[in-house]
Design an enzyme around this catalytic site. Structure first.
Site, short mmCIF file in Angstrom:
data_model
loop_
_atom_site.label_atom_id
_atom_site.label_comp_id
_atom_site.label_asym_id
_atom_site.label_seq_id
_atom_site.Cartn_x
_atom_site.Cartn_y
_atom_site.Cartn_z
N LYS A 1 -5.89 8.49 -1.89
CA LYS A 1 -4.43 8.55 -1.69
C LYS A 1 -3.70 9.22 -2.86
CE LYS A 1 -5.01 6.27 2.12
NZ LYS A 1 -4.51 4.91 2.32
N GLU B 1 9.81 -2.28 4.46
CA GLU B 1 9.14 -2.20 3.16
C GLU B 1 10.11 -1.74 2.07
OE1 GLU B 1 4.58 -1.19 4.66
OE2 GLU B 1 5.98 0.45 4.22
N GLY C 1 0.83 -1.19 0.00
CA GLY C 1 0.00 0.00 0.00
C GLY C 1 0.87 1.25 0.00
#
Length: 229
Positions: free
Chosen positions: A124, A106, A85
């Protein structure tokens, strides 16, 4: 449409990029929860042979509970595909990540992946990065001095705190300092400066890593591809 529904639909669409035999990186966050569920369902339905690499303890626990075979990063070769994400994505496919306190791991997984895909809902997508606070994972020792140095530069830093007022910890037992910038006009220059600051382990600017973004919209999932312009 409910925001969680948008995330779920985008995650299910992103899961379609997974192919038999892949080693896949699994990101962290609310959207990735749906992704892990979708991949686990594909393994069950299609008998896919996959290996997963998690970017956080909670993602690993969820994946293992659903029957996805998991390994550590150093136990695999190159990761074929990582799906994660993002907290913000701009029109140049640059992003901010780290709202879930996992951006260090990540980013390590992302740079060791042949391909990275982000899944987000349409809220987003932004013209300019910075409204979402920019996370910095920092060494606890001397972090107060670092916080003051960041404040002196006008970067509006603040420790991320738990509900009880204690400093939030990452999986690596570091602190998070969030920069409340409002707008980041030159993300590459900011990233270069942050990389030089002693005590900052990693920042949440993810630059030049992603060419494909799956967006959950009220009209269904859309795929943004930098190669198509």
């Amino acid at each position: 449409m409910d925001q969680n529904k948008l995330k779920q639909e985008a995650a299910q669409r992103a899961a379609e990029f997974v192919e038999d035999g892949m080693t896949i990186g699994l990101g962290t966050g609310s959207t990735v929860v749906y992704l892990v569920e979708a991949i686990a369902q594909r393994i069950k339905d299609e008998h896919l042979n996959l290996t997963g690499v998690a970017t956080s303890v909670r993602t690993r626990k969820q994946a293992e509970s659903l029957g996805i075979p998991m390994k550590a990063l150093d136990e695999v070769g190159q990761i074929d595909l990582t799906i994660d994400g993002a907290d913000e994505v701009d029109k140049h496919f640059q992003g901010i990540k780290g709202g879930g306190r996992s951006h260090l791991i990540e980013k390590i997984v992302a740079i060791n992946s042949a391909r990275n895909i982000w899944i987000v809902d349409e809220t987003k997508l932004v013209d300019t990065l910075g409204k979402f606070p920019l996370p910095l994972e920092v060494i606890p020792f001397g972090s107060g001095k670092l916080l003051q140095r960041l404040a002196d530069e006008g970067l509006k830093p603040a420790y991320r705190l738990n509900e009880d007022g204690s400093k939030a910890l990452t999986d690596s037992k570091n602190y998070i300092i969030d920069l409340h910038l409002g707008k980041i006009e030159h993300p590459h220059l900011l990233a270069e400066w942050l990389n030089k600051q002693v005590g900052i382990v990693e920042h949440g600017l993810f630059l030049d890593l992603v060419k494909t973004v799956v967006v959950g919209t009220t009209h269904g999932p859309e795929i943004l591809d930098a190669h198509r312009g």
